[in-house]
Design a protein around this motif. Structure first.
Motif, PDB file in Angstrom:
ATOM      1  N   GLY A 401       0.785  -1.217   0.000  1.00  0.00           N
ATOM      2  CA  GLY A 401       0.000   0.000   0.000  1.00  0.00           C
ATOM      3  C   GLY A 401       0.817   1.266   0.000  1.00  0.00           C
ATOM      4  N   GLN A 402       2.152   1.140  -0.091  1.00  0.00           N
ATOM      5  CA  GLN A 402       3.018   2.303  -0.110  1.00  0.00           C
ATOM      6  C   GLN A 402       3.026   2.932  -1.502  1.00  0.00           C
ATOM      7  OE1 GLN A 402       4.631   3.542   2.733  1.00  0.00           O
ATOM      8  NE2 GLN A 402       3.255   1.992   3.621  1.00  0.00           N
ATOM      9  N   LEU A 403       3.048   4.279  -1.546  1.00  0.00           N
ATOM     10  CA  LEU A 403       3.089   4.975  -2.828  1.00  0.00           C
ATOM     11  C   LEU A 403       4.478   4.853  -3.435  1.00  0.00           C
ATOM     12  CD1 LEU A 403       1.054   8.228  -2.043  1.00  0.00           C
ATOM     13  CD2 LEU A 403       0.255   6.072  -3.033  1.00  0.00           C
ATOM     14  N   ARG A 404       4.489   4.484  -4.713  1.00  0.00           N
ATOM     15  CA  ARG A 404       5.767   4.323  -5.431  1.00  0.00           C
ATOM     16  C   ARG A 404       5.679   5.053  -6.765  1.00  0.00           C
ATOM     17  NH1 ARG A 404       8.317  -0.405  -3.275  1.00  0.00           N
ATOM     18  NH2 ARG A 404      10.038   0.032  -4.710  1.00  0.00           N
ATOM     19  N   GLU A 405       6.782   5.638  -7.188  1.00  0.00           N
ATOM     20  CA  GLU A 405       6.820   6.304  -8.490  1.00  0.00           C
ATOM     21  C   GLU A 405       6.770   5.258  -9.606  1.00  0.00           C
ATOM     22  OE1 GLU A 405       9.253  10.429  -7.812  1.00  0.00           O
ATOM     23  OE2 GLU A 405      10.430   8.635  -8.232  1.00  0.00           O
ATOM     24  N   ALA A 406       6.013   5.575 -10.625  1.00  0.00           N
ATOM     25  CA  ALA A 406       5.901   4.677 -11.784  1.00  0.00           C
ATOM     26  C   ALA A 406       7.072   4.951 -12.714  1.00  0.00           C
ATOM     27  CB  ALA A 406       4.581   4.903 -12.503  1.00  0.00           C
ATOM     28  N   PRO A 407       8.003   4.018 -12.825  1.00  0.00           N
ATOM     29  CA  PRO A 407       9.173   4.273 -13.673  1.00  0.00           C
ATOM     30  C   PRO A 407       8.770   4.484 -15.127  1.00  0.00           C
ATOM     31  CG  PRO A 407       9.065   1.960 -13.031  1.00  0.00           C
ATOM     32  CD  PRO A 407       8.025   2.681 -12.229  1.00  0.00           C
ATOM     33  N   GLY A 408       9.474   5.385 -15.792  1.00  0.00           N
ATOM     34  CA  GLY A 408       9.190   5.681 -17.192  1.00  0.00           C
ATOM     35  C   GLY A 408       8.153   6.743 -17.398  1.00  0.00           C
ATOM     36  N   SER A 409       7.591   7.308 -16.303  1.00  0.00           N
ATOM     37  CA  SER A 409       6.629   8.397 -16.454  1.00  0.00           C
ATOM     38  C   SER A 409       7.293   9.571 -17.161  1.00  0.00           C
ATOM     39  CB  SER A 409       6.117   8.848 -15.084  1.00  0.00           C
ATOM     40  OG  SER A 409       5.368   7.840 -14.453  1.00  0.00           O
ATOM     41  N   LEU A 410       6.473  10.397 -17.775  1.00  0.00           N
ATOM     42  CA  LEU A 410       6.996  11.528 -18.540  1.00  0.00           C
ATOM     43  C   LEU A 410       7.870  12.443 -17.687  1.00  0.00           C
ATOM     44  CD1 LEU A 410       6.983  13.040 -21.249  1.00  0.00           C
ATOM     45  CD2 LEU A 410       4.886  14.200 -20.489  1.00  0.00           C
ATOM     46  N   GLY A 411       7.600  12.501 -16.383  1.00  0.00           N
ATOM     47  CA  GLY A 411       8.343  13.401 -15.506  1.00  0.00           C
ATOM     48  C   GLY A 411       9.825  13.133 -15.445  1.00  0.00           C
ATOM     49  N   GLU A 412      10.268  11.905 -15.773  1.00  0.00           N
ATOM     50  CA  GLU A 412      11.700  11.609 -15.730  1.00  0.00           C
ATOM     51  C   GLU A 412      12.296  11.371 -17.122  1.00  0.00           C
ATOM     52  OE1 GLU A 412      12.531   8.071 -13.518  1.00  0.00           O
ATOM     53  OE2 GLU A 412      11.567   6.727 -14.957  1.00  0.00           O
ATOM     54  N   ARG A 413      11.495  11.617 -18.145  1.00  0.00           N
ATOM     55  CA  ARG A 413      11.980  11.384 -19.495  1.00  0.00           C
ATOM     56  C   ARG A 413      12.331  12.691 -20.181  1.00  0.00           C
ATOM     57  NH1 ARG A 413       7.130   8.491 -20.575  1.00  0.00           N
ATOM     58  NH2 ARG A 413       6.952   9.552 -22.582  1.00  0.00           N
ATOM     59  N   ASP A 414      13.193  12.589 -21.165  1.00  0.00           N
ATOM     60  CA  ASP A 414      13.564  13.740 -21.978  1.00  0.00           C
ATOM     61  C   ASP A 414      12.762  13.677 -23.269  1.00  0.00           C
ATOM     62  OD1 ASP A 414      14.719  15.903 -23.179  1.00  0.00           O
ATOM     63  OD2 ASP A 414      16.635  14.925 -23.605  1.00  0.00           O
ATOM     64  N   TYR A 419      14.691   6.341 -24.583  1.00  0.00           N
ATOM     65  CA  TYR A 419      14.998   4.956 -24.257  1.00  0.00           C
ATOM     66  C   TYR A 419      16.100   4.845 -23.194  1.00  0.00           C
ATOM     67  CZ  TYR A 419      12.161   3.075 -28.108  1.00  0.00           C
ATOM     68  OH  TYR A 419      11.112   2.716 -28.938  1.00  0.00           O
ATOM     69  N   SER A 420      16.500   5.960 -22.586  1.00  0.00           N
ATOM     70  CA  SER A 420      17.477   5.881 -21.506  1.00  0.00           C
ATOM     71  C   SER A 420      16.816   5.436 -20.207  1.00  0.00           C
ATOM     72  CB  SER A 420      18.154   7.243 -21.292  1.00  0.00           C
ATOM     73  OG  SER A 420      17.239   8.202 -20.768  1.00  0.00           O
ATOM     74  N   LYS A 421      15.494   5.446 -20.154  1.00  0.00           N
ATOM     75  CA  LYS A 421      14.750   5.009 -18.979  1.00  0.00           C
ATOM     76  C   LYS A 421      14.119   3.649 -19.256  1.00  0.00           C
ATOM     77  CE  LYS A 421      15.668   8.912 -16.980  1.00  0.00           C
ATOM     78  NZ  LYS A 421      16.619   8.966 -15.838  1.00  0.00           N
ATOM     79  N   SER A 422      13.529   3.068 -18.216  1.00  0.00           N
ATOM     80  CA  SER A 422      12.912   1.753 -18.348  1.00  0.00           C
ATOM     81  C   SER A 422      11.611   1.726 -17.551  1.00  0.00           C
ATOM     82  CB  SER A 422      13.852   0.661 -17.833  1.00  0.00           C
ATOM     83  OG  SER A 422      13.204  -0.604 -17.828  1.00  0.00           O
ATOM     84  N   ILE A 423      10.667   0.911 -18.023  1.00  0.00           N
ATOM     85  CA  ILE A 423       9.420   0.728 -17.270  1.00  0.00           C
ATOM     86  C   ILE A 423       9.458  -0.545 -16.432  1.00  0.00           C
ATOM     87  CG2 ILE A 423       8.024   2.026 -18.908  1.00  0.00           C
ATOM     88  CD1 ILE A 423       7.056  -0.650 -20.060  1.00  0.00           C
ATOM     89  N   GLU A 424      10.604  -1.225 -16.422  1.00  0.00           N
ATOM     90  CA  GLU A 424      10.700  -2.452 -15.638  1.00  0.00           C
ATOM     91  C   GLU A 424      10.503  -2.130 -14.156  1.00  0.00           C
ATOM     92  OE1 GLU A 424      13.425  -6.487 -15.585  1.00  0.00           O
ATOM     93  OE2 GLU A 424      14.260  -4.617 -16.374  1.00  0.00           O
ATOM     94  N   LYS A 806      11.536  -3.278 -22.560  1.00  0.00           N
ATOM     95  CA  LYS A 806      11.096  -2.496 -21.403  1.00  0.00           C
ATOM     96  C   LYS A 806      11.350  -0.999 -21.551  1.00  0.00           C
ATOM     97  CE  LYS A 806      10.530  -6.619 -19.606  1.00  0.00           C
ATOM     98  NZ  LYS A 806       9.233  -7.317 -19.734  1.00  0.00           N
ATOM     99  N   ASN A 807      11.456  -0.504 -22.770  1.00  0.00           N
ATOM    100  CA  ASN A 807      11.559   0.937 -22.968  1.00  0.00           C
ATOM    101  C   ASN A 807      10.208   1.589 -22.703  1.00  0.00           C
ATOM    102  OD1 ASN A 807      14.353   1.239 -23.966  1.00  0.00           O
ATOM    103  ND2 ASN A 807      13.622  -0.041 -25.640  1.00  0.00           N
ATOM    104  N   PRO A 808      10.194   2.852 -22.250  1.00  0.00           N
ATOM    105  CA  PRO A 808       8.907   3.514 -22.015  1.00  0.00           C
ATOM    106  C   PRO A 808       8.139   3.704 -23.314  1.00  0.00           C
ATOM    107  CG  PRO A 808      10.699   4.691 -20.926  1.00  0.00           C
ATOM    108  CD  PRO A 808      11.334   3.682 -21.836  1.00  0.00           C
ATOM    109  N   TRP A 809       6.839   3.434 -23.261  1.00  0.00           N
ATOM    110  CA  TRP A 809       5.979   3.776 -24.380  1.00  0.00           C
ATOM    111  C   TRP A 809       5.972   5.298 -24.513  1.00  0.00           C
ATOM    112  CZ3 TRP A 809       2.745   0.218 -27.201  1.00  0.00           C
ATOM    113  CH2 TRP A 809       2.846  -1.107 -26.779  1.00  0.00           C
ATOM    114  N   PRO A 810       5.836   5.824 -25.726  1.00  0.00           N
ATOM    115  CA  PRO A 810       5.891   7.293 -25.904  1.00  0.00           C
ATOM    116  C   PRO A 810       4.573   7.984 -25.551  1.00  0.00           C
ATOM    117  CG  PRO A 810       5.725   6.205 -28.029  1.00  0.00           C
ATOM    118  CD  PRO A 810       5.834   5.109 -27.018  1.00  0.00           C
TER     119      PRO A 810
END
Length: 990
Positions: A401-414, A419-424, A806-810
């Motif tokens: 139930g702990q809040l976790r950041e969703a990897p690959g969100s637009l907030g951490e992408r350029d 493709y330097s980030k991952s959604i894994e 596992k690259n972020p979807w655009p």
């Protein structure tokens, strides 16, 4: 046929256009289609020759009796002494001179490689046979190299349209000389003028417009670059140098499935059709493969022999439905309800792929219940984030139930694609989560997208779906189960879903089925949508050839057309207000752009080539009455007299597909092959590249004589210099070499040299134009606008970059995104896919639905005027009616009827079609305007309207996910949701 002939006669009234160039025809064929007779050196017919006509006349009675021979009076030819044993069928075969007729018919002087269309996903390689300077016949090339022996042979590719392209090369409707209109637009009165006169008149007008700052009033419309990128680039290159406007086409034709950029953040990506054979289960959803995908239908048919179950979802018992294992027939416009009902079955019975949903989709993301927006890291003090944009760092709840950041969100992408980030994931997110979160706004209740979706799907219980769609409850639920339970399932979606006002909702609902079941990113899976030749493989070479300045004024053609045709005065106020807001916020561009004083000029100039804009104009009554009078000059570059040419001011004759150099490719296969000139262009025709190059030279000449100074571009940091525009046109901007691109073939080489697909940066391999002439070549790599690699021994299948790597979807979420928290989507209740009824009474309060599907006998309007293909159908425009609908109106098969609504009435022939559902008037589209008796066509019944959600930018302030880009995102033209009625000619409205 008489209507075609009449249109031709009018066209030729002052142009002498019915002449044939005898220097091009050393052997003149019979007008009825007989092959040419051999001629002696002096040009006379050889006395010893036997013409096909005389041979057939001589055959006469003998053929009726089943006896072969060249003449009924030559008894020796009819002696029947029984079968004779022939030891050596070549050495002992008796020579009979009359058989030379057949030998010579299959003889030729040269063979060239070419293809047939600028607007077809087929992209088929053909051999073109030339004899005595004339195209003699064409034949499927049959030499595509195989890349996977376990798949059906890719050879041959072709259809009946390509097989009769020879008829177009010397057709009566070929335009052989520059023509200038002398009557009213559409009247068909022309004057033949010289090339210099034509180019000078156009150039002087263009120089006037640019010099007066109206360069953004100059428009260029041409469709689909993949099926002849050099011809596409020819005009786009000049328009770009002029500072003019390039138009989208994929959305205008209602081919663009808007649900795909919404959900997957990319322009349509598909598996090549060979991958159909890899599937265990295929749903053909509104894709009439056997009619509109003829060269690829073999993979669909062969898959059945391989054990693949094939289900067809069609409102009518179509030519593809008859070859499926099961046919499902929803009511027109209810595809969304059917898809959501199937999704409800999959979810309710636990048949979904939970791991795929957690990692690859937005289903675990948390949504605020007070605003309907995603919960962001910037809103939760307890979340420590180092993201550059915490307002777009989205949150999930882990198993504790702990809040976790969703990897690959637009907030951490350029940007959109990074493709330097991952959604894994390194934690297990909850799909079913609902809790209270302390935010900067206080305590807020949040829940997952998954729970929001389940609430939406709960509305589509079996009884509701049956009532809405007419499909049996057990039937659609069983299909849903089967689809979910196989290892590899695939949907082939057609254009029919896109024709409706709520096309984006239909797309998203159908896409949801492959997402729920994890059928993405593997061979034999996915959703394939092959409409409109949406993407080009050799992207970078084509782009830099087409738009050398790198500064492009692109415009969504639907919005541009409707805006200048008066939609703001002819739509509901809410839609009109949203159109204004979208334009004011620069979400969607309209040109000419607004001036500093608040005024906006009208468009003044329109170039059309490789397309039939006027014929394809939805709401064409308003286009003709409102938009067309604003245009001071309409120039059509064309090889035949079509509807757009008829409504133009100057028509320039262009080379046909057998008379030029170009390239051809498609997303339905991974090969590139060429156009090469089999013969010289007919009459005074020139290639598209040559025409626009010579126009650039004339503009430079006129501007230099006038001493025109460079003009500062209002929008871009550049000058428009008309005194160097020819030099810039033929210069290779990549290398700086002058005059390097003067010829079409050089432009072909440029595209291949500057594209990753044909000249990979990390390889010594390269595909040259000469290589493609030898045989079709499989592309070596996929550029970064594709979503998987081209792999040796595998059919191309998209989405592997995301699913496997596992690259972020655009998308904004970095995942397949089914929840859109844009204000307009929330306001309209479309944050998730949902079924909605379309607009009511569009066209008036009438009892029948009207639709205009793609047909078998044409590619858009090309071949609609082909006598050979017209003989395979009824030869004139036809409306298909269910027999009971016809009987109620006193209509019999073959009657002349009027299809009518508040906008127009269209006269055509009725054809009874028992395979249709009741209440539908179906007219296979793209008949030319001059093929109808009145001044109307199939689009005259279609009003102007578009959906506000397709005008947005998302995120609203930055637009990395949804932003206007030609043929990626923008408002689509809509053909369905139109009401009509039908009456026998001379009847009444009652």
């Amino acid at each position: 046929m008489s209507r075609n002939d009449t249109a031709h006669d009018e066209t030729a009234e002052e142009s002498d256009a019915s002449d044939r160039d005898d220097h091009r025809n050393p052997e003149v064929g019979d007008p009825a289609g007989e092959p040419a007779q051999p001629v002696d050196d002096d040009g006379s017919v050889s006395s010893g020759s036997v013409s096909r006509r005389s041979f057939l006349e001589g055959l006469g009675v003998a053929s009726v009796l089943g006896i072969g021979g060249a003449s009924a009076t030559d008894d020796s030819l009819f002696e029947m002494d029984g079968l004779q044993t022939v030891g050596d069928p070549i050495g002992d075969y008796p020579y009979r001179d009359w058989e030379d007729l057949y030998r010579e018919e299959w003889d030729w002087d040269s063979v060239s490689r070419s293809t047939h269309s600028v607007n077809c996903t087929g992209s088929c390689s053909w051999n073109v046979y030339v004899k005595n300077g004339q195209v003699w016949r064409e034949e499927q090339a049959g030499d595509y190299p195989r890349f996977d022996e376990s798949l059906p042979d890719p050879n041959p590719r072709g259809c009946q349209k390509g097989a009769c392209y020879t008829d177009y090369v010397n057709a009566d409707q070929r335009i052989k000389h520059p023509l200038k209109r002398v009557g009213e637009r559409g009247e068909g009165k022309w004057k033949r003028i010289s090339w210099d006169e034509a180019l000078t008149e156009i150039a002087e007008h263009v120089v006037d417009e640019v010099q007066d700052g109206r360069y953004d009033a100059i428009s260029g419309f041409t469709p689909i670059p993949a099926m002849s990128p050099v011809s596409f680039a020819s005009g786009s290159r000049l328009i770009n140098l002029l500072g003019g406007v390039s138009h989208s086409f994929y959305d205008w034709y209602s081919d663009l499935p808007p649900g795909q950029p919404i959900t997957w953040g990319t322009q349509t990506d598909n598996a090549e059709s060979a991958d159909w054979y890899n599937a265990d289960y295929i749903i053909a959803w509104g894709s009439n493969i056997n009619v509109t995908r003829i060269p690829d239908a073999k993979y669909f048919l062969d898959a059945g022999y391989n054990g693949t179950k094939r289900v067809g979802v069609f409102t009518d018992y179509s030519q593809t439905a008859i070859h499926t294992d099961e046919w499902v027939s929803p009511e027109p416009g209810t595809d969304t309800a059917l898809a959501l009902g199937m999704a409800q079955t999959i979810v309710d019975e636990g048949l979904h792929d939970e791991a795929h949903l957690k990692e690859q989709t937005d289903m675990p993301l948390l949504v605020r219940q007070d605003t309907g927006k995603f919960l962001r890291a910037s809103e939760v003090p307890a979340v420590n984030t180092d993201a550059d944009r915490p307002e777009w760092m989205l949150l999930m709840a882990d198993s504790d139930g702990q809040l976790r950041e969703a990897p690959g969100s637009l907030g951490e992408r350029d940007g959109q694609k990074d493709y330097s980030k991952s959604i894994e994931l390194d934690f297990d997110p909850q799909l079913d989560a609902e809790q209270t979160v302390h935010t900067t706004d206080g305590s807020v209740r949040v829940r997952t997208v998954w729970n929001e979706l389940r609430d939406e799907l709960a509305q589509y219980d079996p009884e509701t779906v049956h009532e809405e769609t007419g499909v049996g409850t057990e039937t659609y639920q069983r299909v849903a189960r089967e689809f979910a339970e196989v290892d590899k399932a695939k949907i082939i979606q057609g254009k029919g879903v896109n024709d409706w006002y709520h096309n984006d909702l239909g797309n998203r609902a159908i896409q949801l089925l492959v997402t729920l079941t994890g059928n993405l990113g593997r061979q034999g899976t996915g959703l394939d949508h092959y409409v409109g030749q949406e993407k080009i493989w050799t992207f970078h070479g084509w782009k830099t050839l087409s738009f050398p300045t790198g500064k492009v004024r692109g415009v969504p053609t639907t919005l541009w057309t409707y805006y200048h045709a008066g939609i703001l005065d002819n739509t509901d106020e809410d839609t009109a207000e949203k159109i204004r807001e979208s334009i004011d916020k620069d979400w969607m561009p309209v040109y000419p752009e607004e001036r500093s004083d608040g005024s906006r000029p009208d468009p003044s100039t329109m170039f059309v080539w490789r397309g039939n804009y006027f014929n394809q104009a939805k709401g064409n009554v308003a286009v003709e009455d409102e938009l067309w009078p604003k245009l001071d000059l309409v120039v059509d570059i064309n090889f035949r007299m079509d509807s757009t040419a008829m409504y133009s001011d100057i028509v320039l004759p262009t080379a046909s597909h057998y008379e030029k150099h170009d390239l051809s490719m498609t997303d339905m296969h991974t090969y590139v092959h060429p156009f090469t000139p089999a013969v010289e262009p007919l009459g005074e025709s020139k290639t598209d590249w040559q025409i626009f190059r010579e126009l650039a030279a004339k503009i430079q000449e006129v501007a230099t004589e006038r001493g025109v100074e460079p003009i500062d571009d209002r929008k871009f940091d550049r000058e428009i210099d008309l005194t160097t525009i020819y030099d810039d046109y033929v210069r290779d901007w990549a290398s700086g070499e002058e005059d390097a691109l003067a010829e079409d073939r050089a432009a072909c080489e440029y595209i291949l040299e500057h594209s990753e697909e044909s000249n990979p940066a990390d390889s010594d391999e390269q595909i040259t134009f000469a290589d493609t002439v030898e045989e079709p070549k499989r592309l070596l790599e996929s550029g970064d606008h594709w979503t998987s690699d081209i792999e040796e021994g595998e059919a191309y299948t998209p989405w592997k970059d995301f699913v496997q790597d596992k690259n972020p979807w655009p998308t904004a979420t970095g995942r397949q995104q089914y929840y859109i928290d844009h204000d307009w989507f929330l306001e309209l209740g479309e944050q998730l896919p949902t079924h909605k009824e379309g607009p009511t009474n569009t066209g008036g309060d009438y009892p029948m639905e009207y639709n205009t599907p793609h047909g078998r006998w044409s590619i858009h309007s090309t071949w609609r005027d082909s006598e050979k293909l017209l003989r395979l159908q009824r030869g004139e425009p036809v409306v298909y009616l269910h027999p009971e609908d016809a009987a109620e109106r006193g209509i019999e098969d073959g009657d002349t009827v009027e299809v009518f609504n508040d906008l127009a009435e269209v006269e055509l022939q009725a054809k009874l079609y028992p395979s249709s559902q009741r209440g539908t008037a179906r007219m296979y589209f793209a008949w030319e305007r001059f093929q109808f008796p009145g001044d109307t066509d199939f689009n005259s019944l279609v009003p102007m309207y578009m959906k506000p959600t397709q005008l947005v930018q998302y995120p609203e302030d930055t637009g990395e996910h949804l932003y206007f880009f030609p043929n990626y995102w923008g408002p689509t033209g809509v053909n369905s949701d139109v009401r009509v009625d039908v009456r026998k000619q001379g009847g009444t409205n009652e």
